[in-house]
Design a protein around this motif. Sequence first.
Motif, PDB file in Angstrom:
ATOM      1  N   LEU A  13       0.797  -1.227   0.000  1.00 38.19           N
ATOM      2  CA  LEU A  13       0.000   0.000   0.000  1.00 38.19           C
ATOM      3  C   LEU A  13       0.828   1.276   0.000  1.00 38.19           C
ATOM      4  O   LEU A  13       0.251   2.372  -0.038  1.00 38.19           O
ATOM      5  CB  LEU A  13      -0.931   0.002   1.216  1.00 38.19           C
ATOM      6  N   LYS A  14       2.148   1.187   0.037  1.00 41.28           N
ATOM      7  CA  LYS A  14       2.974   2.408   0.034  1.00 41.28           C
ATOM      8  C   LYS A  14       2.700   3.315  -1.159  1.00 41.28           C
ATOM      9  O   LYS A  14       2.597   4.534  -1.004  1.00 41.28           O
ATOM     10  CB  LYS A  14       4.453   2.018   0.090  1.00 41.28           C
ATOM     11  N   PRO A  15       2.587   2.800  -2.392  1.00 44.60           N
ATOM     12  CA  PRO A  15       2.308   3.710  -3.528  1.00 44.60           C
ATOM     13  C   PRO A  15       0.947   4.378  -3.451  1.00 44.60           C
ATOM     14  O   PRO A  15       0.700   5.328  -4.197  1.00 44.60           O
ATOM     15  CB  PRO A  15       2.395   2.779  -4.745  1.00 44.60           C
ATOM     16  N   TYR A  16       0.062   3.919  -2.564  1.00 43.16           N
ATOM     17  CA  TYR A  16      -1.285   4.483  -2.461  1.00 43.16           C
ATOM     18  C   TYR A  16      -1.421   5.487  -1.313  1.00 43.16           C
ATOM     19  O   TYR A  16      -2.543   5.916  -1.008  1.00 43.16           O
ATOM     20  CB  TYR A  16      -2.309   3.351  -2.261  1.00 43.16           C
ATOM     21  N   ASN A  17      -0.314   5.865  -0.706  1.00 42.44           N
ATOM     22  CA  ASN A  17      -0.382   6.874   0.361  1.00 42.44           C
ATOM     23  C   ASN A  17      -1.029   8.149  -0.161  1.00 42.44           C
ATOM     24  O   ASN A  17      -0.808   8.556  -1.319  1.00 42.44           O
ATOM     25  CB  ASN A  17       1.008   7.173   0.906  1.00 42.44           C
ATOM     26  N   ASP A  18      -1.807   8.798   0.683  1.00 38.69           N
ATOM     27  CA  ASP A  18      -2.581   9.961   0.241  1.00 38.69           C
ATOM     28  C   ASP A  18      -1.704  11.056  -0.339  1.00 38.69           C
ATOM     29  O   ASP A  18      -2.039  11.679  -1.359  1.00 38.69           O
ATOM     30  CB  ASP A  18      -3.400  10.504   1.421  1.00 38.69           C
ATOM     31  N   GLY A  19      -0.581  11.336   0.322  1.00 38.09           N
ATOM     32  CA  GLY A  19       0.306  12.388  -0.170  1.00 38.09           C
ATOM     33  C   GLY A  19       0.858  12.090  -1.549  1.00 38.09           C
ATOM     34  O   GLY A  19       0.960  12.986  -2.404  1.00 38.09           O
ATOM     35  N   VAL A  20       1.216  10.842  -1.811  1.00 36.27           N
ATOM     36  CA  VAL A  20       1.748  10.445  -3.122  1.00 36.27           C
ATOM     37  C   VAL A  20       0.679  10.586  -4.185  1.00 36.27           C
ATOM     38  O   VAL A  20       0.935  11.105  -5.295  1.00 36.27           O
ATOM     39  CB  VAL A  20       2.281   9.006  -3.064  1.00 36.27           C
ATOM     40  N   GLN A  21      -0.540  10.158  -3.886  1.00 41.37           N
ATOM     41  CA  GLN A  21      -1.627  10.220  -4.861  1.00 41.37           C
ATOM     42  C   GLN A  21      -2.027  11.672  -5.169  1.00 41.37           C
ATOM     43  O   GLN A  21      -2.301  12.007  -6.320  1.00 41.37           O
ATOM     44  CB  GLN A  21      -2.829   9.438  -4.339  1.00 41.37           C
ATOM     45  N   GLU A  22      -2.064  12.517  -4.172  1.00 44.03           N
ATOM     46  CA  GLU A  22      -2.426  13.922  -4.412  1.00 44.03           C
ATOM     47  C   GLU A  22      -1.370  14.641  -5.241  1.00 44.03           C
ATOM     48  O   GLU A  22      -1.684  15.565  -6.005  1.00 44.03           O
ATOM     49  CB  GLU A  22      -2.621  14.636  -3.078  1.00 44.03           C
ATOM     50  N   LYS A  23      -0.146  14.228  -5.121  1.00 42.12           N
ATOM     51  CA  LYS A  23       0.948  14.869  -5.857  1.00 42.12           C
ATOM     52  C   LYS A  23       0.998  14.418  -7.313  1.00 42.12           C
ATOM     53  O   LYS A  23       1.262  15.227  -8.216  1.00 42.12           O
ATOM     54  CB  LYS A  23       2.279  14.561  -5.161  1.00 42.12           C
ATOM     55  N   LYS A  24       0.738  13.146  -7.580  1.00 42.58           N
ATOM     56  CA  LYS A  24       0.927  12.587  -8.922  1.00 42.58           C
ATOM     57  C   LYS A  24      -0.345  12.540  -9.757  1.00 42.58           C
ATOM     58  O   LYS A  24      -0.292  12.745 -10.973  1.00 42.58           O
ATOM     59  CB  LYS A  24       1.511  11.170  -8.814  1.00 42.58           C
ATOM     60  N   ASN A  25      -1.488  12.250  -9.123  1.00 43.39           N
ATOM     61  CA  ASN A  25      -2.701  11.957  -9.879  1.00 43.39           C
ATOM     62  C   ASN A  25      -3.799  12.978  -9.604  1.00 43.39           C
ATOM     63  O   ASN A  25      -3.668  13.838  -8.730  1.00 43.39           O
ATOM     64  CB  ASN A  25      -3.193  10.544  -9.555  1.00 43.39           C
ATOM     65  N   ILE A  26      -4.882  12.877 -10.357  1.00 49.82           N
ATOM     66  CA  ILE A  26      -5.963  13.857 -10.288  1.00 49.82           C
ATOM     67  C   ILE A  26      -7.244  13.178  -9.816  1.00 49.82           C
ATOM     68  O   ILE A  26      -7.386  11.958  -9.854  1.00 49.82           O
ATOM     69  CB  ILE A  26      -6.202  14.521 -11.661  1.00 49.82           C
ATOM     70  N   ARG A  27      -8.191  14.004  -9.360  1.00 51.55           N
ATOM     71  CA  ARG A  27      -9.521  13.493  -9.014  1.00 51.55           C
ATOM     72  C   ARG A  27     -10.320  13.285 -10.300  1.00 51.55           C
ATOM     73  O   ARG A  27     -10.281  14.118 -11.204  1.00 51.55           O
ATOM     74  CB  ARG A  27     -10.246  14.471  -8.091  1.00 51.55           C
ATOM     75  N   CYS A  28     -11.066  12.209 -10.337  1.00 45.85           N
ATOM     76  CA  CYS A  28     -11.821  11.875 -11.544  1.00 45.85           C
ATOM     77  C   CYS A  28     -13.300  11.706 -11.220  1.00 45.85           C
ATOM     78  O   CYS A  28     -13.691  11.533 -10.057  1.00 45.85           O
ATOM     79  CB  CYS A  28     -11.283  10.594 -12.174  1.00 45.85           C
ATOM     80  N   THR A  29     -14.091  11.750 -12.254  1.00 43.27           N
ATOM     81  CA  THR A  29     -15.534  11.568 -12.128  1.00 43.27           C
ATOM     82  C   THR A  29     -15.871  10.097 -12.145  1.00 43.27           C
ATOM     83  O   THR A  29     -15.433   9.352 -13.036  1.00 43.27           O
ATOM     84  CB  THR A  29     -16.263  12.287 -13.275  1.00 43.27           C
ATOM     85  N   GLN A  30     -16.663   9.661 -11.181  1.00 46.41           N
ATOM     86  CA  GLN A  30     -17.044   8.255 -11.093  1.00 46.41           C
ATOM     87  C   GLN A  30     -18.119   7.911 -12.130  1.00 46.41           C
ATOM     88  O   GLN A  30     -18.683   8.779 -12.792  1.00 46.41           O
ATOM     89  CB  GLN A  30     -17.551   7.936  -9.684  1.00 46.41           C
ATOM     90  N   ASP A  31     -18.356   6.608 -12.236  1.00 44.92           N
ATOM     91  CA  ASP A  31     -19.435   6.061 -13.074  1.00 44.92           C
ATOM     92  C   ASP A  31     -19.234   6.289 -14.570  1.00 44.92           C
ATOM     93  O   ASP A  31     -20.198   6.238 -15.345  1.00 44.92           O
ATOM     94  CB  ASP A  31     -20.799   6.635 -12.665  1.00 44.92           C
ATOM     95  N   ARG A  32     -18.012   6.556 -14.998  1.00 46.86           N
ATOM     96  CA  ARG A  32     -17.736   6.634 -16.442  1.00 46.86           C
ATOM     97  C   ARG A  32     -16.249   6.400 -16.680  1.00 46.86           C
ATOM     98  O   ARG A  32     -15.409   6.672 -15.806  1.00 46.86           O
ATOM     99  CB  ARG A  32     -18.172   7.965 -17.024  1.00 46.86           C
ATOM    100  N   TYR A  33     -15.954   5.919 -17.852  1.00 45.70           N
ATOM    101  CA  TYR A  33     -14.569   5.659 -18.208  1.00 45.70           C
ATOM    102  C   TYR A  33     -13.821   6.976 -18.430  1.00 45.70           C
ATOM    103  O   TYR A  33     -14.395   7.966 -18.911  1.00 45.70           O
ATOM    104  CB  TYR A  33     -14.481   4.815 -19.471  1.00 45.70           C
ATOM    105  N   PHE A  34     -12.532   6.967 -18.098  1.00 43.81           N
ATOM    106  CA  PHE A  34     -11.682   8.144 -18.277  1.00 43.81           C
ATOM    107  C   PHE A  34     -10.955   8.003 -19.620  1.00 43.81           C
ATOM    108  O   PHE A  34      -9.818   7.571 -19.698  1.00 43.81           O
ATOM    109  CB  PHE A  34     -10.690   8.254 -17.122  1.00 43.81           C
TER     110      PHE A  34
END
Length: 342
Positions: A171-192
Motif C-alpha cells: 500500500l505504500k504507492p497508495y499513500n494519500d500524499g503520493v496520490q495527491e501529488k501525482k494523480n488527479i480526481r476523476c468523475t465516477q461512473d464513467r470511463y476516463f
Amino acid sequence: MEPSSTEGGAEDTLLKNHPPGLPHKVILKHGQELEEEQEELAEHKPLEQEDLNFEKWKRRPLPKRTLHQKIEAIKTYLWNAETKEFMGRSGKSWGLILLFYAALYTFLAAMFGGCMFCLMWSISPYHPTYNDRVMPPGMTMAPNLEAHEIAFNASDRKSWKKYARSMDEYLKPYNDGVQEKKNIRCTQDRYFMQDDLEESAERKACQFKRSWLGECSGLQDPHYGYSQGRPCILLRMNRILGYLPGQGKAVNVTCGVKKGPPEALGEIQFFPKSIFEMMYYPYYGKLRQTNYSAPVMAVRFAGVQYDSHIVVQCKLHGKGIINDSPTDRNLGRVSFSLDIGA
C-alpha cells in the motif's frame, strides 16, 4: 612362328565380311585385341587360401610415440618452419578463410539488423498491433507469501507479523500524499477516455487513496485486523491495455466459501466498495500513463470462526467477465485458504 590355319581363317573371314570403305588394319587390330584378351583369361589363376586370409590386410597399429615426439609434433603443427605454415595453413590460406568468414558474418549481421529495423519500424511502443483476442482480466491478492495460504494465531504476533508487513509494502504507492501529488480526481461512473490525445502524449491517472480502504488501510489499525482474528486482504484486477471492464457497467466482487462449512466464514466487509470504479479504465500502458495506480479493493473477514480450515474464493462479476474457466483458475477469480487460531 607361322600363324595357324584357324587364325588365318578368322582373318580371312573378317577381311571378306568387312564393310567397304574401312581400312583393313582396323579389322586386324581388333582381332589382335580379342586374342590378347583370351590369353589374359587363360592365364588367370584361382584364389589361393592364403589370399582369403584378411588378417594380413588389417591396418597395423602405429608404434607408440614418446612424449618428446608428441611435443615436437605439436610444435610442428603450430609452426612448420619448412613449409612456413601455421596450424597447417599458409598465410594466404589463413587470409582467404578469414576474409570469407568476415564477409559471411558481416552479411548475417546486416540481415539481422535489417530485420530488426523493419520489425521496430512496423510496431508501436505504446500499444500492441493486434489485440483482437485479449482475454478477460484475472485477479490477484495480497498478502501472497505462502501460495495463497493465510494461517496464523491471533494471540501470536510472530505468526501474523509477516502478513501485516506485506500489506504495508503493497500500500505504500497508495499513500494519500503520493496520490495527491501525482494523480488527479476523476468523475465516477464513467470511463476516463483520453484517446483524443497524440499517441505519444502522456495520459493522466486518477487518484486512489489509501485512506479510502477504511479499517483495512493500516492507518487506523496498523495490524490490519490480524491481531484481532479479523484479517484483511487486498484484491486487484489485472491491468490490460485499452480494456474496458464491464462494458459500461462497473465490475463487482463477491467472496464465499469454496471448501469447508459456509457458516465458518461469517461477515464480510468491502472497502471502499465491492466494485471496481470505471474511472480507472482504460489503462494506456507504462510509457504513456507512468503514474497509473490500479484500484484496490480491501476485504475484511470480520466473523471467521477459529480453528476452522476453509478455502475462500472471490470472483469478478460483469459483462464480458469469465470466472468459471476449467483451465485457468486465476481468470476472473482468486482462491486462498484461511486458517485462524486463537
